[in-house]
Design a protein around this motif. Structure first.
Motif, PDB file in Angstrom:
ATOM      1  N   UNK A  72      46.773  36.131  46.136  1.00  0.00           N
ATOM      2  CA  UNK A  72      47.361  37.465  46.020  1.00  0.00           C
ATOM      3  C   UNK A  72      48.586  37.542  45.119  1.00  0.00           C
ATOM      4  N   UNK A  73      49.142  36.400  44.708  1.00  0.00           N
ATOM      5  CA  UNK A  73      50.418  36.480  43.991  1.00  0.00           C
ATOM      6  C   UNK A  73      50.321  36.938  42.527  1.00  0.00           C
ATOM      7  N   UNK A  74      49.162  36.827  41.834  1.00  0.00           N
ATOM      8  CA  UNK A  74      49.168  37.256  40.429  1.00  0.00           C
ATOM      9  C   UNK A  74      49.174  38.768  40.226  1.00  0.00           C
ATOM     10  N   UNK A  75      48.857  39.560  41.264  1.00  0.00           N
ATOM     11  CA  UNK A  75      48.692  40.989  41.067  1.00  0.00           C
ATOM     12  C   UNK A  75      49.201  41.786  42.265  1.00  0.00           C
ATOM     13  N   UNK A 107      53.413  22.876  53.028  1.00  0.00           N
ATOM     14  CA  UNK A 107      53.107  21.778  52.097  1.00  0.00           C
ATOM     15  C   UNK A 107      51.616  21.703  51.768  1.00  0.00           C
ATOM     16  N   UNK A 108      50.940  22.847  51.895  1.00  0.00           N
ATOM     17  CA  UNK A 108      49.520  22.959  51.545  1.00  0.00           C
ATOM     18  C   UNK A 108      49.335  24.322  50.889  1.00  0.00           C
ATOM     19  N   UNK A 109      49.109  24.328  49.578  1.00  0.00           N
ATOM     20  CA  UNK A 109      48.910  25.568  48.831  1.00  0.00           C
ATOM     21  C   UNK A 109      47.500  25.578  48.263  1.00  0.00           C
ATOM     22  N   UNK A 110      46.782  26.657  48.527  1.00  0.00           N
ATOM     23  CA  UNK A 110      45.420  26.819  48.037  1.00  0.00           C
ATOM     24  C   UNK A 110      45.428  27.740  46.822  1.00  0.00           C
ATOM     25  N   UNK A 111      44.799  27.320  45.738  1.00  0.00           N
ATOM     26  CA  UNK A 111      44.806  28.097  44.503  1.00  0.00           C
ATOM     27  C   UNK A 111      43.505  27.888  43.754  1.00  0.00           C
ATOM     28  N   UNK A 112      43.413  28.469  42.558  1.00  0.00           N
ATOM     29  CA  UNK A 112      42.233  28.306  41.702  1.00  0.00           C
ATOM     30  C   UNK A 112      42.547  28.869  40.329  1.00  0.00           C
ATOM     31  N   UNK A 113      41.892  28.341  39.315  1.00  0.00           N
ATOM     32  CA  UNK A 113      42.095  28.844  37.958  1.00  0.00           C
ATOM     33  C   UNK A 113      41.582  30.269  37.817  1.00  0.00           C
ATOM     34  N   UNK A 114      40.641  30.695  38.673  1.00  0.00           N
ATOM     35  CA  UNK A 114      40.128  32.065  38.571  1.00  0.00           C
ATOM     36  C   UNK A 114      40.947  33.062  39.383  1.00  0.00           C
ATOM     37  N   UNK A 115      42.083  32.628  39.916  1.00  0.00           N
ATOM     38  CA  UNK A 115      43.039  33.545  40.537  1.00  0.00           C
ATOM     39  C   UNK A 115      44.000  34.030  39.456  1.00  0.00           C
ATOM     40  N   UNK A 116      43.663  35.123  38.810  1.00  0.00           N
ATOM     41  CA  UNK A 116      44.557  35.630  37.777  1.00  0.00           C
ATOM     42  C   UNK A 116      44.381  37.138  37.624  1.00  0.00           C
ATOM     43  N   UNK A 117      45.395  37.741  37.050  1.00  0.00           N
ATOM     44  CA  UNK A 117      45.365  39.132  36.644  1.00  0.00           C
ATOM     45  C   UNK A 117      45.836  39.175  35.203  1.00  0.00           C
ATOM     46  N   UNK A 118      45.787  40.316  34.528  1.00  0.00           N
ATOM     47  CA  UNK A 118      46.380  40.370  33.200  1.00  0.00           C
ATOM     48  C   UNK A 118      47.845  39.912  33.256  1.00  0.00           C
ATOM     49  N   UNK A 119      48.200  38.945  32.462  1.00  0.00           N
ATOM     50  CA  UNK A 119      49.564  38.395  32.332  1.00  0.00           C
ATOM     51  C   UNK A 119      49.932  37.368  33.381  1.00  0.00           C
ATOM     52  N   UNK A 120      49.195  37.258  34.491  1.00  0.00           N
ATOM     53  CA  UNK A 120      49.619  36.384  35.581  1.00  0.00           C
ATOM     54  C   UNK A 120      48.481  35.466  36.020  1.00  0.00           C
TER      55      UNK A 120
END
Length: 304
Positions: free
Chosen positions: A30-33, A63-76
């Protein structure tokens, strides 16, 4: 329910392979947008706020962060926000989990999933570049429908053997697909959608993972059927009553119920709101009674 001094340590710990994490983690989707995630027309979020949320998560012991390269918005991009917030300096005890398989093009539209070893390696390398790391702590192979698992999981196992990946997991899988993956290489976690009223058919799967020493990491445990759009404004009276009894929010009760499903269950609630982050972490200290659990279990099955 006070959140003043509660840290992620209150949720207890679990070991992912050789990496010990607190059972309350953080999901970076949720943080990119602002607004719904994973949409081509999403509005970029505020960089300063995203940075503040990520740094606050670490202050609270996440100390456990879940992410992915496809988590993005324009600019973020979630990965690049993480890298920037940490200044490229990752604490030794911080586990970054990412996913491969799904793909979005530069416009944000969904594209065909990565299926070949070359495509999967490209996704691993993109995550490494965005995060500014020389290896990935944990990579989950995200599966769609009846996709075959063995060949693609084998490609990731080769990247693990080459030192690019430390541990492997699977996401959005059936028990049969988990078995296919385990026949190729060790699996430290299963990441599936699960929460009160959703994933009832997976109750036995959750228990099985615990019996096998495999972490079960539910996504959308707060949003439930709302998915990437987030939780709806209406909650059942049963859930609200349990929340009132503990001086907690319904979101905290949802997280606590999830953690009560077993010591191997890890939560990765995501938010771009600093206050919500504190509340989510504090849910790890919420201890539900047997009566609470019976009431919520009944709701879980009634809403299925």
């Amino acid at each position: 329910m006070t959140t003043e001094t509660i840290t992620a340590a209150a949720s207890g710990t679990w070991t992912l392979g050789d990496m010990t994490v607190h059972r309350i983690g953080f999901g970076a989707m949720r943080i990119p947008q602002d607004g719904p995630a994973l949409q081509a027309d999403s509005v970029p979020g505020d960089r300063a706020r995203a940075t503040a949320v990520l740094r606050r998560a670490l202050e609270l012991g996440v100390n456990h962060i879940d992410t992915a390269a496809f988590y993005f918005s324009p600019l973020r991009s979630a990965n690049e926000l993480i890298n920037s917030a940490l200044g490229g300096r990752y604490p030794d005890d911080l586990v970054i989990a990412t996913k491969v398989g799904p793909r979005r093009d530069a416009s944000g539209e969904w594209a065909e999933h990565a299926r070949t070893p070359r495509e999967l390696r490209g996704q691993v390398e993109e995550n490494l570049r965005q995060l500014g790391r020389d290896h990935l702590d944990l990579v989950n192979l995200r599966v769609v429908g009846t996709d075959s698992v063995a060949e693609r999981f084998g490609a990731l196992a080769e990247l693990r053997d080459a030192g690019l990946i430390r541990h492997l997991g699977v996401s959005n899988v059936t028990p049969e697909q988990l078995a296919q993956a385990r026949a190729v290489a060790p699996v430290v976690c299963v990441q599936n959608g699960y929460g009160i009223g959703t994933g009832v058919g997976q109750d036995a799967f959750v228990r099985f993972c615990g019996e096998q020493g495999i972490a079960f990491v539910p996504f959308y445990s707060i949003a439930a059927a709302g998915g990437e759009h987030g939780a709806g404004p209406e909650e059942s009276e049963e859930l609200a009553a349990v929340a009132r009894a503990h001086g907690a929010s319904t979101a905290q009760v949802r997280l606590a119920w999830t953690l009560h499903r077993g010591p191997h269950v890890l939560a990765i609630p995501g938010t771009g709101n600093p206050r919500h982050l504190d509340d989510n972490v504090a849910a790890g200290a919420l201890r539900l009674t047997e009566d609470d659990l019976a009431r919520l279990d009944a709701l879980h099955h009634a809403q299925a």
